[in-house]
Structure formats: C-alpha cells, structure tokens
Design an enzyme around this catalytic site. Sequence first.
Site, PDB file in Angstrom:
ATOM      1  N   GLY A  15     -49.797  -1.504 -40.594  1.00 23.86           N
ATOM      2  CA  GLY A  15     -49.120  -2.151 -39.476  1.00 23.86           C
ATOM      3  C   GLY A  15     -49.989  -3.082 -38.656  1.00 23.86           C
ATOM      4  O   GLY A  15     -49.576  -4.184 -38.297  1.00 23.86           O
ATOM      5  N   GLU A  16     -51.218  -2.655 -38.379  1.00 25.21           N
ATOM      6  CA  GLU A  16     -52.102  -3.466 -37.536  1.00 25.21           C
ATOM      7  C   GLU A  16     -52.410  -4.816 -38.171  1.00 25.21           C
ATOM      8  O   GLU A  16     -52.686  -5.784 -37.475  1.00 25.21           O
ATOM      9  CB  GLU A  16     -53.403  -2.706 -37.260  1.00 25.21           C
ATOM     10  N   ASP A  17     -52.378  -4.870 -39.503  1.00 23.45           N
ATOM     11  CA  ASP A  17     -52.718  -6.114 -40.209  1.00 23.45           C
ATOM     12  C   ASP A  17     -51.541  -7.078 -40.312  1.00 23.45           C
ATOM     13  O   ASP A  17     -51.700  -8.288 -40.112  1.00 23.45           O
ATOM     14  CB  ASP A  17     -53.215  -5.800 -41.626  1.00 23.45           C
ATOM     15  N   ARG A  19     -47.766  -6.161 -39.640  1.00 25.08           N
ATOM     16  CA  ARG A  19     -46.429  -5.789 -39.156  1.00 25.08           C
ATOM     17  C   ARG A  19     -45.731  -6.946 -38.425  1.00 25.08           C
ATOM     18  O   ARG A  19     -44.554  -7.227 -38.657  1.00 25.08           O
ATOM     19  CB  ARG A  19     -46.497  -4.593 -38.221  1.00 25.08           C
ATOM     20  N   GLU A  80     -50.228   7.634 -48.149  1.00 23.26           N
ATOM     21  CA  GLU A  80     -48.920   7.137 -48.578  1.00 23.26           C
ATOM     22  C   GLU A  80     -49.013   6.518 -49.969  1.00 23.26           C
ATOM     23  O   GLU A  80     -48.154   6.735 -50.821  1.00 23.26           O
ATOM     24  CB  GLU A  80     -48.392   6.105 -47.580  1.00 23.26           C
TER      25      GLU A  80
END
Length: 286
Positions: A15-17, A19, A80
């Site tokens: 997400g930080e990269d 999203r 994941e």
Amino acid sequence: MTRRWNYDVFLSFRGEDTREGFTSHLYKALCDKGINTFIDDKLHRGERISKELIQVIKSSSILVIVFSENYAESKWCLDELAKIVKCNKKDPEVQIRPVFYNIDPPEIRNQKGNFGKSLAKHEKKLKNNKNKVQRWRDALRKAAIASGWHYKKGCATYKSESDFIQNIVEEIANAKVNLTQLYVAEYPVGINSRVEDIESLLDIGLDEFCVVGIHGLLGVGKTTITKAVYNIIANCFDGSCLLENVRENLGIDAGIIKLQEQLLNDILGNGNWRVGSKFRGIILVK
C-alpha cells in the site's frame, strides 16, 4: 462443468508504494472493463493472514501481484504472497500474474538490491524462524518466473503508465475468455509425484530452451502426465499450446495444416489464423 469464481482478479500490493497511484488506477481500469476485482485493503489487516482473505484468494481466478521497489520490506506482503503461491500449487487453475512496477524481474528472482537487503534484515530479526523467511524467498522466486508485465519509467515499450495499465486490462479480459484448463483424468491417482519430477526437469525460470521426452508403453499414462504438467506451467509463458495426436496428423497435409493452425491460434490467442498450405504454415510458424 465450468468452474465459478467469486472474483476474476485478486490484487496484491504494498500500500505505501502504490495504493494512491498505480494500483488504484489499475483497479479502476479493471472494474471499468467489467472485470470483478478484489483489492486486498478491504479487509482488516492483523498480524496473520485471515481465513477470510485466504478464502478470497482461493476463489479468485487471476492473482495479480504488484511488485514495487519496497515490496519485500513488508512482512504482511510476503506472508500474503506465500499464501498465494501455496494456493496456486494446490490448484493450478488459480493463476499468478506478476506486475513488475519500476523494478527489474531479476532483482526479485535473484533477490538482489532492495529485495536482498530486506530479506537479510528479516532473517536477522527472525533468527528463530528461518523457515518462514525461506518460504518468502521461495514464494518470490516462484511468482517472479510467472508470465507478467514489466514497466519502468522512461522505458520505450509503453507510451505512458496509462498505456501500460490498458495493456494489462486487455490481456486479463482476453484471459477470462481463453484460459481453460485441460481435462486430465477422472481419478488421477499417483500422478503428483511424476508431475513434480517432470516439472523439476523443466526447471522453469532459467533463460534456456528445454526439451523433456516422456516415453513408455501404450496406456501407461504419458498423455495424462503431460496434460497435468501443462496445466501447471502454461501460465509461466506468454503463449502456450498442447499438440495432441501429432504422429497421426503428420501423415497427411490436412493433418499438418491442422497442427500448424492450432499452434498459431493457441499461442497468439486470436483464433483467426488460416494456413492454407503446410509450406505457408512453416513460414508463419517461424
């Protein structure tokens, strides 16, 4: 019987990269195309991957992993990914398709650069759980050899990032129509160990051309094993084809033309190739 999926696509990403940029644009483009897509920030993230999320992975046809520069920093992403690879191993119909976003595939396969540094840090912190880090390493290698898409800013392959996204969406839309697993057998007893032996001989991921011959008496299961192997490795390539009854078809020109047309149409995926003569077919295949 056609298998029913809850989702066409499962999107996995850090997400930080990506999203708020690439992944959100890809998600919207997929949805706009009518592709039922699950984005994995809809579920609550805890320390472990939930059973709910694992069930979503199992019920998704295509698992798209967006590899970004700092992906391997996230233990959640690596967990994941390990679950995704495990689901694919148990059920080859669940497909893995990586997106290499501003990252070179060899960096992931060989675990160099940021990926190597991040994994080394994880190993230091998890000294008492080296098996966990090894699972992450194995999952990264497995996912990185699958057929996917590569984008690097400034590369001439795509006009823009939106052009790159559109290419992904079109391929997935076509895959929804064209991807069908081959029927293997009603009771494939004892086949798994033989399939694993063939898969290890092929050693998918090395940049080499490989031929493996399977021989034996009539009816011992050569074709059954071949189809099972094909179902597992087909999604590692941009195109794939399984040609059956080759010996029988090579005896007449019509049979040769039939094989040539199947090869072209299966690999290129548009179904419009007509050969006409075997000599023209030789040139078209080349």
